[in-house]
Design a protein around this motif. Structure first.
Motif, PDB file in Angstrom:
ATOM      1  N   UNK A   6       0.770  -1.215   0.094  1.00 36.29           N
ATOM      2  CA  UNK A   6       0.113   0.035   0.055  1.00 36.29           C
ATOM      3  C   UNK A   6       0.859   1.155  -0.068  1.00 36.29           C
ATOM      4  N   UNK A   7       0.671   2.354  -0.976  1.00 39.43           N
ATOM      5  CA  UNK A   7       1.559   3.451  -0.902  1.00 39.43           C
ATOM      6  C   UNK A   7       1.223   4.277   0.303  1.00 39.43           C
ATOM      7  N   UNK A   8       2.471   4.510   0.967  1.00 38.40           N
ATOM      8  CA  UNK A   8       2.876   5.172   2.305  1.00 38.40           C
ATOM      9  C   UNK A   8       2.948   4.426   3.465  1.00 38.40           C
ATOM     10  N   UNK A   9       2.736   2.922   3.142  1.00 38.53           N
ATOM     11  CA  UNK A   9       2.551   1.964   4.405  1.00 38.53           C
ATOM     12  C   UNK A   9       3.870   1.542   4.661  1.00 38.53           C
ATOM     13  N   UNK A  10       4.860   1.720   5.570  1.00 37.15           N
ATOM     14  CA  UNK A  10       6.135   1.136   5.702  1.00 37.15           C
ATOM     15  C   UNK A  10       6.152   0.005   6.586  1.00 37.15           C
ATOM     16  N   UNK A  11       7.150  -0.542   6.947  1.00 34.53           N
ATOM     17  CA  UNK A  11       7.356  -1.899   8.012  1.00 34.53           C
ATOM     18  C   UNK A  11       6.601  -1.358   9.161  1.00 34.53           C
ATOM     19  N   UNK A  49      -3.731   5.902   5.160  1.00 28.16           N
ATOM     20  CA  UNK A  49      -3.495   4.487   4.904  1.00 28.16           C
ATOM     21  C   UNK A  49      -4.849   3.808   4.011  1.00 28.16           C
ATOM     22  N   UNK A  50      -5.982   4.484   4.308  1.00 29.32           N
ATOM     23  CA  UNK A  50      -7.209   4.191   3.696  1.00 29.32           C
ATOM     24  C   UNK A  50      -6.996   4.753   2.076  1.00 29.32           C
ATOM     25  N   UNK A  51      -6.635   6.073   2.029  1.00 22.41           N
ATOM     26  CA  UNK A  51      -6.376   6.380   0.828  1.00 22.41           C
ATOM     27  C   UNK A  51      -5.261   5.577  -0.135  1.00 22.41           C
ATOM     28  N   UNK A  52      -4.235   5.156   0.700  1.00 26.40           N
ATOM     29  CA  UNK A  52      -3.365   4.520  -0.131  1.00 26.40           C
ATOM     30  C   UNK A  52      -3.850   3.133  -0.514  1.00 26.40           C
ATOM     31  N   UNK A  53      -4.671   2.660   0.463  1.00 28.38           N
ATOM     32  CA  UNK A  53      -5.415   1.274  -0.035  1.00 28.38           C
ATOM     33  C   UNK A  53      -6.241   1.362  -1.347  1.00 28.38           C
ATOM     34  N   UNK A  54      -7.059   2.634  -1.170  1.00 30.03           N
ATOM     35  CA  UNK A  54      -7.855   2.704  -2.570  1.00 30.03           C
ATOM     36  C   UNK A  54      -7.002   3.134  -3.622  1.00 30.03           C
ATOM     37  N   UNK A  55      -5.948   3.716  -3.633  1.00 36.09           N
ATOM     38  CA  UNK A  55      -5.093   3.776  -4.840  1.00 36.09           C
ATOM     39  C   UNK A  55      -4.604   2.421  -5.241  1.00 36.09           C
TER      40      UNK A  55
END
Length: 670
Positions: A6-11, A49-55
């Motif tokens: 997911x964009x923006x989600x790191x470890x 995080x939600x926005x990254x998941x949508x992308x």
């Protein structure tokens, strides 16, 4: 969905998200509140995080907002939406809507907006929403009247982790369990090997206790409902006010009844027997003291009235000075003493509302050797208190278990109940926005390979009756604007005629359209742009370094500009007018050879057109004239028209008002 993908989600964030019950499904749902329950993840982070998941879901890797000014317009658009939200959740949830280049994402968001626009923002519902917040998990509740017992070391560690609310004790045999039963109201034995043992006390052998926490420690579930009582009651109110109670995911009457049986601290209320036992334990010491006084008063009166060898008052004086009276009371006042003890016991039973078996224990509190003042048996009081407390705890545990059983199957429905109320706030914010600014859902079309929109429509944008809510005037007073552009266009017009506000309107409509939101217009069609480049008016002539940097930006812009919207406000202010006209003409030539839509606001339209090697389209915001020194302007740009400047209008007015060849000669030069 792999969390790290997911964009923006790191470890670190992924590790926190994995603490959720079903992290992938939760993130996919876009439920900001649910995502924010991950440790260390606040609502703002959850929205990202939600926005990254949508992308990720829509394979939407692009960034539509390509310049600072376009991002400012998005923030303004988002602000218009969020200021109409009641809850903090709705504000963060609205942040998951962003200008997208993905057709599937825009269609998904438009479907949401279309449903939202059907709602009537009832003030009663908005008031009810004020009390709704995402549900929270309470702190761990320590339960001290119950314990778990096991002889297995691994089971011990498992129990401590699974049920932190209870003490876990190690035992070796039934004698150890019997000892625990004297210290705890209830002992739950985890080892099946102890089944069938005969131990005095409330002891249960339950190997499945760790798998049934609602039965083992109902306080956990009750604490959740107690902690969230206000939120749940507010959510019930929202569903009822909105007229959607029948479709609620939980039985609202049943939930309200269950909440009424629960106090704010998770204890049971409304049970007469539990109240009696609780009051009896709390009031025992005071009741014993009062019972002593009742007996003392009765004996004192009997002594005063008794005809004995010495006068009663003298006898009373001796007694109160500490003279030994047990034999005297036994010999002279035996019946009166027994009656005094009976009155003390009766008072104790009545004051504490004791049941017959409890009254038998109370009878042992007053007895023994006669004395005055009357004294009680502390051991008997302690035994009575222990029995009452044990009965109270057993009653409370049974009621908690029953209520937890009633609430157990409501745990997930109430999550949905609150989530639906919060999502309703999101929808109502969109509905309020649409109503406040007379909005309509635009048609968003994707460009074909030949540069025309799907279905043969012309690429670019078309706005009819558009009104910008960003102007510093009441929205009702904003003049509507019709404007459509395909390809590259120069926009000319008088000073203060509305050129910049027209660019702002175009940017706002396009940004909202690609967010999937309604737009402030009577109708609109917008090409699905890959990028939006909006350059605001420069403040003064740039120095050499800044000028070079600006040219580099436009050099990058014209490289591969297909599918882009370019809005530029008075680029000529960066340098001398002659050079500016040549630069703008060169930029427009480069854009014209690509599938880009561009509007350049300029006072140098004539000069730019002369410097360009192709036929540049020119639109004009035409002033109809001067009235009492004020411009009267038609705010909708006129296609294919070079608008007259403010100086030309003033010269024209003077030429008409005064008989002078000077003004006529000046006018001919325009």
């Amino acid at each position: 969905m792999e969390l790290e993908a997911i964009p923006g989600v790191g470890e670190k964030t992924a590790r926190a998200l994995r603490a959720l019950d079903d992290p992938e499904a939760t993130v996919e749902s876009g439920d900001v509140a649910a995502i924010a329950r991950a440790p260390g993840v606040n609502e703002a982070r959850a929205a990202r995080v939600a926005r990254g998941a949508i992308r990720k879901r829509h394979d939407d890797a692009g960034r539509v907002l390509a310049t600072d000014r376009s991002r400012e317009v998005y923030r303004d658009a988002l602000g218009l939406l969020t200021e109409r939200a009641v809850t903090d959740y709705a504000e963060k949830r609205l942040e998951t809507f962003y200008p997208s280049g993905s057709g599937s994402r825009i269609a998904e968001a438009q479907a949401f907006a279309a449903d939202a626009m059907d709602y009537d923002p009832d003030p009663t519902v908005l008031d009810a929403l004020a009390g709704v917040e995402p549900l929270t998990d309470p702190a761990t509740v320590r339960v001290r009247d119950r314990c778990l017992a096991t002889a297995d070391a691994e089971r011990y560690a498992e129990a401590e982790a699974a049920v932190p609310e209870l003490s876990v004790e190690t035992v070796e045999d039934a004698r150890d369990i019997a000892e625990l039963a004297r210290s705890y109201a209830t002992v739950i034995v985890l080892d099946e090997s102890f089944a069938g043992m005969d131990v005095e006390g409330d002891v249960h052998v339950r190997p499945d206790a760790l798998e049934t926490p609602a039965e083992t420690v109902p306080e956990r579930l009750l604490a959740f409902f107690a902690e969230n009582r206000d939120r749940l009651e507010a959510a019930i109110g929202v569903h009822e006010a909105a007229g959607i109670a029948a479709d609620a995911p939980a039985d609202l009457d049943r939930l309200r009844d269950a909440l009424a049986r629960l106090d704010d601290d998770g204890t049971i209320v409304g049970d007469a027997e539990l109240t009696r036992l609780t009051d009896a334990v709390d009031d025992l010491d005071a009741a014993v003291s009062t019972a002593e006084s009742v007996a003392d008063d009765r004996l004192r009166e009997a002594i005063r009235e008794r005809d004995v060898t010495i006068e009663g008052t003298d006898f009373l004086s001796l007694v109160e000075q500490g003279a030994r009276v047990d034999s005297l009371l036994d010999r002279e006042l035996a019946d009166e003493y027994d009656a005094a003890m009976a009155s003390a016991r009766d008072h104790l039973v009545d004051a504490l509302e004791l049941e017959p078996d409890e009254a038998e224990l109370a009878g042992r509190v007053f007895g023994g050797d006669p004395s005055f003042p009357v004294d009680h048996d502390e051991t008997a009081v302690s035994r009575l208190e222990t029995e009452l407390a044990a009965a109270r705890d057993r009653r409370a545990a049974r009621l908690k278990a029953e209520l937890a059983d009633d609430l157990g199957d409501l745990r997930e429905p109430v999550e949905a109940l609150v989530r639906d109320a919060l999502e309703l706030d999101v929808e109502l914010a969109v509905a309020r926005f649409a109503r406040d600014f007379d909005c309509v859902l635009p048609e968003v079309v994707g460009p074909d390979e030949d540069g025309t929109a799907e279905g043969g429509e012309t690429a670019g944008f078309r706005i009819e009756g558009g009104r910008s809510p960003l102007l510093d005037v009441e929205f009702a007073e904003v003049d509507p604007v019709d404007y459509a552009v395909s390809g590259t266009t120069l926009l000319s017009g008088v000073n203060s005629g509305g050129k910049t506000s027209t660019l702002d309107l175009v940017a706002l409509v396009v940004v909202l359209a690609q967010m999937g939101m309604p737009v402030p217009a009577e109708s609109a069609t917008v090409e699905r742009f890959e990028e939006i480049h909006y350059y605001a008016k420069s403040q003064g002539t740039l120095d050499a370094g800044a000028f070079e940097a600006t040219l580099r930006d436009f050099g990058d812009l014209v490289e591969g500009a297909d599918g882009r919207l370019v809005l530029v406000d008075e680029l000529e202010s960066i340098t001398e007018p002659g050079a500016s006209a040549k630069i703008i003409a060169g930029i427009l030539e480069a854009l014209d050879g690509q599938d880009a839509t561009a509007v350049f606001v300029s006072h140098l339209a004539r000069e730019i057109r002369e410097a360009a090697d192709f036929d540049i389209a020119v639109d004009g915001i035409e002033a109809e004239g001067l009235v009492d020194g004020e411009l009267r302007v038609n705010r909708s740009p006129k296609k294919g028209h070079l608008a007259r400047s403010t100086p030309e209008l003033i010269v024209e007015k003077l030429a008409g008002d005064r008989e002078s060849d000077f003004y006529g000669t000046l006018l001919e030069k325009f």
